[in-house]
Write a protein that holds these residues in place. Structure first.
Motif, PDB file in Angstrom:
ATOM      1  N   ALA A  65       6.375 -27.511  20.672  1.00 51.26           N
ATOM      2  CA  ALA A  65       5.965 -28.906  20.455  1.00 51.26           C
ATOM      3  C   ALA A  65       6.848 -29.494  19.364  1.00 51.26           C
ATOM      4  O   ALA A  65       7.190 -28.821  18.400  1.00 51.26           O
ATOM      5  CB  ALA A  65       4.500 -28.981  20.046  1.00 51.26           C
ATOM      6  N   PRO A  67       6.600 -32.231  16.663  1.00 48.74           N
ATOM      7  CA  PRO A  67       5.563 -33.074  16.068  1.00 48.74           C
ATOM      8  C   PRO A  67       6.025 -34.452  15.605  1.00 48.74           C
ATOM      9  O   PRO A  67       5.208 -35.350  15.472  1.00 48.74           O
ATOM     10  CB  PRO A  67       5.087 -32.247  14.876  1.00 48.74           C
ATOM     11  CG  PRO A  67       6.271 -31.412  14.506  1.00 48.74           C
ATOM     12  CD  PRO A  67       6.986 -31.115  15.799  1.00 48.74           C
ATOM     13  N   ASP A  68       7.336 -34.639  15.376  1.00 48.07           N
ATOM     14  CA  ASP A  68       7.785 -35.846  14.700  1.00 48.07           C
ATOM     15  C   ASP A  68       8.568 -36.851  15.530  1.00 48.07           C
ATOM     16  O   ASP A  68       8.604 -38.019  15.177  1.00 48.07           O
ATOM     17  CB  ASP A  68       8.666 -35.470  13.498  1.00 48.07           C
ATOM     18  CG  ASP A  68       7.911 -34.646  12.475  1.00 48.07           C
ATOM     19  OD1 ASP A  68       6.726 -34.925  12.246  1.00 48.07           O
ATOM     20  OD2 ASP A  68       8.517 -33.709  11.912  1.00 48.07           O
ATOM     21  N   ARG A 101       6.703 -37.456  21.146  1.00 49.37           N
ATOM     22  CA  ARG A 101       6.389 -36.618  19.986  1.00 49.37           C
ATOM     23  C   ARG A 101       4.977 -36.070  20.147  1.00 49.37           C
ATOM     24  O   ARG A 101       4.083 -36.730  20.695  1.00 49.37           O
ATOM     25  CB  ARG A 101       6.545 -37.394  18.691  1.00 49.37           C
ATOM     26  CG  ARG A 101       5.508 -38.437  18.465  1.00 49.37           C
ATOM     27  CD  ARG A 101       5.750 -39.117  17.147  1.00 49.37           C
ATOM     28  NE  ARG A 101       4.730 -40.140  16.987  1.00 49.37           N
ATOM     29  CZ  ARG A 101       4.647 -40.944  15.982  1.00 49.37           C
ATOM     30  NH1 ARG A 101       5.533 -40.868  15.021  1.00 49.37           N
ATOM     31  NH2 ARG A 101       3.694 -41.831  15.910  1.00 49.37           N
ATOM     32  N   GLY A 102       4.812 -34.850  19.696  1.00 45.54           N
ATOM     33  CA  GLY A 102       3.527 -34.177  19.808  1.00 45.54           C
ATOM     34  C   GLY A 102       3.324 -33.463  21.128  1.00 45.54           C
ATOM     35  O   GLY A 102       2.387 -32.679  21.262  1.00 45.54           O
ATOM     36  N   SER A 103       4.188 -33.698  22.111  1.00 46.21           N
ATOM     37  CA  SER A 103       4.006 -33.062  23.417  1.00 46.21           C
ATOM     38  C   SER A 103       4.523 -31.628  23.391  1.00 46.21           C
ATOM     39  O   SER A 103       5.429 -31.282  22.638  1.00 46.21           O
ATOM     40  CB  SER A 103       4.711 -33.853  24.516  1.00 46.21           C
ATOM     41  OG  SER A 103       6.107 -33.812  24.361  1.00 46.21           O
ATOM     42  N   THR A 104       3.916 -30.802  24.241  1.00 42.44           N
ATOM     43  CA  THR A 104       4.335 -29.417  24.406  1.00 42.44           C
ATOM     44  C   THR A 104       5.192 -29.344  25.653  1.00 42.44           C
ATOM     45  O   THR A 104       4.814 -29.860  26.696  1.00 42.44           O
ATOM     46  CB  THR A 104       3.104 -28.500  24.544  1.00 42.44           C
ATOM     47  OG1 THR A 104       2.323 -28.619  23.354  1.00 42.44           O
ATOM     48  CG2 THR A 104       3.506 -27.053  24.749  1.00 42.44           C
ATOM     49  N   SER A 138       2.908 -41.658   7.676  1.00 43.73           N
ATOM     50  CA  SER A 138       2.978 -40.809   8.864  1.00 43.73           C
ATOM     51  C   SER A 138       4.047 -41.268   9.836  1.00 43.73           C
ATOM     52  O   SER A 138       4.398 -40.540  10.737  1.00 43.73           O
ATOM     53  CB  SER A 138       1.618 -40.803   9.562  1.00 43.73           C
ATOM     54  OG  SER A 138       1.279 -42.119   9.942  1.00 43.73           O
TER      55      SER A 138
END
Length: 143
Positions: A65, A67-68, A101-104, A138
């Motif tokens: 993943a 994250p950013d 972003r954040g996807s696996t 964030s």
């Protein structure tokens, strides 16, 4: 002083110049031993990062993943599979995928191997912040 008078201090003189950076047609000539990032965008002052990555036949980028950063992935040679928790999608030359972003996700190269271009916002370098200063918001990527 004007340009006619010999003044060459035009701010446009220092503007970046568009140019060709990489020819995907050269991938075949690199041979099967060339894997991983075979080209990287490295120009100073850029706002983007980009890579041309080559995966040999049957090899993979393990599921992970990010994250950013959102990432665009364009297959430029070969074929493969995009693997997500929701299932797998075939990828071929010319396919453009958005990896939010954040996807696996993971990638697996097909029988011909796969080369792809990734483009995303540039990660900033590490910064030293004074003690007591609040953390970054964030919306800012972490180093």
């Amino acid at each position: 002083m004007t340009v006619a008078d010999g003044d060459s201090s035009n701010p446009a003189d220092e503007a970046p110049v568009p140019r060709i950076l990489f020819d995907v047609g050269t991938l075949e000539a690199l041979g099967p031993a060339s894997t991983g990032a075979v080209w990287r965008l490295s120009e100073p002052g850029r706002q983007l990062d980009a890579n041309v990555v080559r995966i040999p036949p049957g090899q993979r980028v393990e599921t992970h993943a990010e994250p950013d950063l959102d990432v665009l992935l364009l297959v430029v040679a070969g074929d493969g599979t995009l693997i997500t928790p929701e299932g797998s999608s075939s990828l071929g030359e010319g396919n453009l995928a958005w990896l939010p972003r954040g996807s696996t996700r993971g990638l697996e190269a097909g029988e011909r191997g796969m080369a792809y271009l990734t483009v995303h916002r540039r990660r900033p370098g590490m910064r030293i912040q004074p003690v007591g200063r609040p953390d970054r918001g964030s919306d800012e990527p972490r180093p």
